[in-house]
Design a protein around this motif. Structure first.
Motif, short mmCIF file in Angstrom:
data_model
loop_
_atom_site.label_atom_id
_atom_site.label_comp_id
_atom_site.label_asym_id
_atom_site.label_seq_id
_atom_site.Cartn_x
_atom_site.Cartn_y
_atom_site.Cartn_z
N GLN A 301 -3.59 -9.10 28.05
CA GLN A 301 -3.64 -8.49 26.73
C GLN A 301 -4.76 -9.02 25.84
O GLN A 301 -5.25 -8.29 24.98
CB GLN A 301 -2.31 -8.69 25.99
CG GLN A 301 -1.12 -7.97 26.60
CD GLN A 301 0.15 -8.25 25.84
OE1 GLN A 301 0.77 -9.30 26.01
NE2 GLN A 301 0.53 -7.35 24.96
N TYR A 338 -7.18 -7.78 21.36
CA TYR A 338 -5.78 -7.95 21.72
C TYR A 338 -5.14 -6.58 21.90
O TYR A 338 -5.12 -5.76 20.97
CB TYR A 338 -5.03 -8.74 20.64
CG TYR A 338 -3.55 -8.90 20.94
CD1 TYR A 338 -3.11 -9.73 21.97
CD2 TYR A 338 -2.60 -8.21 20.20
CE1 TYR A 338 -1.76 -9.87 22.25
CE2 TYR A 338 -1.24 -8.34 20.47
CZ TYR A 338 -0.83 -9.18 21.51
OH TYR A 338 0.50 -9.31 21.79
N GLN A 339 -4.65 -6.32 23.11
CA GLN A 339 -3.97 -5.07 23.43
C GLN A 339 -2.50 -5.22 23.09
O GLN A 339 -1.70 -5.74 23.86
CB GLN A 339 -4.15 -4.73 24.92
CG GLN A 339 -3.65 -3.34 25.31
CD GLN A 339 -4.60 -2.24 24.88
OE1 GLN A 339 -5.79 -2.30 25.12
NE2 GLN A 339 -4.06 -1.21 24.24
N ALA A 340 -2.13 -4.76 21.89
CA ALA A 340 -0.77 -4.96 21.41
C ALA A 340 0.23 -4.08 22.15
O ALA A 340 1.31 -4.53 22.53
CB ALA A 340 -0.70 -4.68 19.91
N THR A 341 -0.12 -2.81 22.33
CA THR A 341 0.73 -1.86 23.06
C THR A 341 -0.17 -0.98 23.90
O THR A 341 -1.40 -1.12 23.89
CB THR A 341 1.56 -0.99 22.10
OG1 THR A 341 0.68 -0.09 21.39
CG2 THR A 341 2.32 -1.84 21.09
N ASP A 342 0.43 -0.02 24.60
CA ASP A 342 -0.37 0.91 25.39
C ASP A 342 -1.28 1.75 24.50
O ASP A 342 -2.33 2.21 24.95
CB ASP A 342 0.54 1.84 26.20
CG ASP A 342 1.27 1.10 27.30
OD1 ASP A 342 0.81 0.01 27.67
OD2 ASP A 342 2.31 1.62 27.78
N LYS A 343 -0.92 1.93 23.24
CA LYS A 343 -1.68 2.78 22.34
C LYS A 343 -2.51 2.01 21.31
O LYS A 343 -3.44 2.58 20.75
CB LYS A 343 -0.73 3.72 21.60
CG LYS A 343 -0.15 4.84 22.45
CD LYS A 343 0.73 5.74 21.61
CE LYS A 343 1.18 6.98 22.39
NZ LYS A 343 0.07 7.92 22.61
N VAL A 344 -2.20 0.75 21.05
CA VAL A 344 -2.84 0.02 19.96
C VAL A 344 -3.60 -1.19 20.49
O VAL A 344 -3.05 -2.01 21.23
CB VAL A 344 -1.79 -0.43 18.92
CG1 VAL A 344 -2.45 -1.24 17.82
CG2 VAL A 344 -1.07 0.79 18.33
N LYS A 345 -4.86 -1.31 20.06
CA LYS A 345 -5.69 -2.46 20.42
C LYS A 345 -6.43 -2.94 19.17
O LYS A 345 -7.02 -2.14 18.44
CB LYS A 345 -6.70 -2.09 21.50
CG LYS A 345 -7.56 -3.25 21.98
CD LYS A 345 -8.51 -2.81 23.09
CE LYS A 345 -9.33 -3.98 23.62
NZ LYS A 345 -10.27 -3.56 24.69
N TYR A 375 -6.45 3.22 17.99
CA TYR A 375 -5.16 3.87 18.22
C TYR A 375 -5.38 5.09 19.12
O TYR A 375 -6.09 6.02 18.73
CB TYR A 375 -4.51 4.30 16.91
CG TYR A 375 -3.20 5.03 17.13
CD1 TYR A 375 -2.07 4.35 17.59
CD2 TYR A 375 -3.10 6.40 16.91
CE1 TYR A 375 -0.88 5.02 17.81
CE2 TYR A 375 -1.91 7.07 17.12
CZ TYR A 375 -0.79 6.37 17.58
OH TYR A 375 0.38 7.04 17.80
#
Length: 410
Positions: A301, A338-345, A375
């Motif tokens: 991540q 930082y790749q927080a979720t599949d959609k948010v970086k 996003y």
């Protein structure tokens, strides 16, 4: 007897005609088989074989819309009011690849069309009556060929971006990554060779630079007489047949990737001679520049990087230079993702440039801080809001700005 013979002959003729028709139906030409497009996964996602060849082709690009504002990134209208700074761009990319006995043969082309906002503050030209100033902004259609190169094995020739910039990689994954000078020049023709030996890589490039022309300054007397004052050269294009030279080396240790590059600007010093006064000065050009970069992969991540950059201000490769041409400038760029979720970086970048107060540089160090969030609305469509702050080291020189980017990649 004659009637019998006639009947037998008629029957034989009918059989012959029927047989001929049957034979024609049997030997009729069949349609050509259809050759369907085959996927070529040897060179990455999106490649397919050009029908009838062993060459793989990939077509891609993006359509992008940027909206910027704030004191740092806006433009002024003809009335002096602040307003949006916008850009709509279409990028078209074509890649080819095929295996040969001398290595992989590749080509890459990227062209860009854009409708861009351009500031016109204090632009214009000298005339017989004085300086005709233009203020405000213009919206213009622009076209560029950003890449057009051929590569066989590690040897590449054509239009590219400077090896000094690409070998170590660009800055952080932010939009406004060159607010206080950035990390090197871009557009140039070049000849480069890169060796990849697993973890170790090294390369060399010979570059032409961009532009080399004479620029003459003028003065206007109280009586409105326009006269040439002094001349200088513009651009970092080479002077003669000696190219700029860039050398790089890197090592990938897994979690940590290290790379270093050094560049030599081969331009000669240029004597400025005034045609109207006994003024002779030396325009210092050329010189050495180098940088060292470390990329650290923390986990799936998160990742961080840092670049240490130092060079003579007289070199075009020292894009972060400040102060006199006889100075040398040190700068640091660092950032992370930082790749927080599949959609948010989340992405960020910080750059610091030392001050050169003794010889006319800024009164204090230069700084820039940029952060954004990517996003992914749906696959292929990304919206990026970004905030930026920069201080150019002068009084009142710190400003804020914001950019919103919408990009559809394909």
């Amino acid at each position: 007897m004659n009637i019998k013979s006639l009947l037998l002959g008629s029957a034989a003729a009918l059989v012959a005609v029927s047989g001929a028709r049957a034979a024609d139906a049997i030997i009729a030409a069949e349609p050509e088989p259809v050759e369907y497009v085959r996927v070529c996964d040897a060179f990455g996602v999106g490649f397919f074989y050009i029908p009838g060849t062993e060459t793989c082709l990939r077509i891609g690009g993006y359509v992008r819309y940027d909206i910027s504002g704030g004191d740092l990134l806006d433009v002024n209208s003809a009335t002096g009011d602040e307003t949006y700074n916008k850009r709509a761009r279409a990028s078209f990319q074509v890649s080819t690849a095929s295996e040969t006995e001398m290595g992989t043969l590749r080509t890459f082309v990227e062209t860009r069309w854009q409708w861009d906002t351009n500031a016109l503050a204090n632009s214009g030209a000298f005339t017989a009556t004085g300086f005709q100033a233009r203020n405000g902004y213009s919206n213009d259609g622009e076209f560029s060929i950003n890449f057009a190169w051929i590569q066989l094995g590690g040897l590449r020739v054509g239009k590219d971006e400077s090896y000094f910039t690409t070998f170590t990689g660009y800055g952080g994954s932010v939009i406004n990554d060159t607010l206080v000078g950035g990390y090197g020049p871009f557009d140039t023709n070049l000849i480069s060779y890169t060796y990849n030996g697993g973890a170790f890589r090294a390369g060399i490039a010979f570059e032409q630079g961009d532009d080399s022309y004479n620029n003459t300054n003028f003065t206007v007397s109280a009586a409105g007489v326009v006269a040439p004052a002094a001349s200088s050269t513009t651009g970092w294009g080479i002077d003669d047949y000696m190219p700029h030279v860039v050398i790089g080396a890197g090592y990938n240790a897994g979690i940590v990737d290290l790379s270093a590059v050094v560049a030599f600007d081969t331009r000669d010093d240029f004597v400025l001679v005034s045609p109207v006064a006994p003024l002779t000065a030396l325009q210092v050009r050329g010189g050495w520049t180098g940088k060292l970069r470390a990329d650290v992969t923390i986990n799936d991540q998160a990742s961080i990087f840092a670049m240490l950059m130092y060079g003579e201000n007289s070199s075009a490769y020292t894009s972060w230079a400040n102060g006199a041409a006889t100075d040398e400038t040190f700068s640091v760029i660092a950032g992370g993702s930082y790749q927080a979720t599949d959609k948010v970086k989340f992405n960020t970048q910080i750059q610091w440039v030392e001050a050169n107060t003794v010889t006319g540089g800024p009164a204090s160090d230069e700084w820039s801080v940029v952060g954004n969030m990517n996003y992914t609305v749906v696959p292929g469509l990304v919206v990026t809001p970004e905030l930026a702050w920069a201080d150019n080291g002068t009084v009142g020189g710190d400003e804020f700005g914001a950019t919103l980017r919408v990009q559809r990649s394909f």
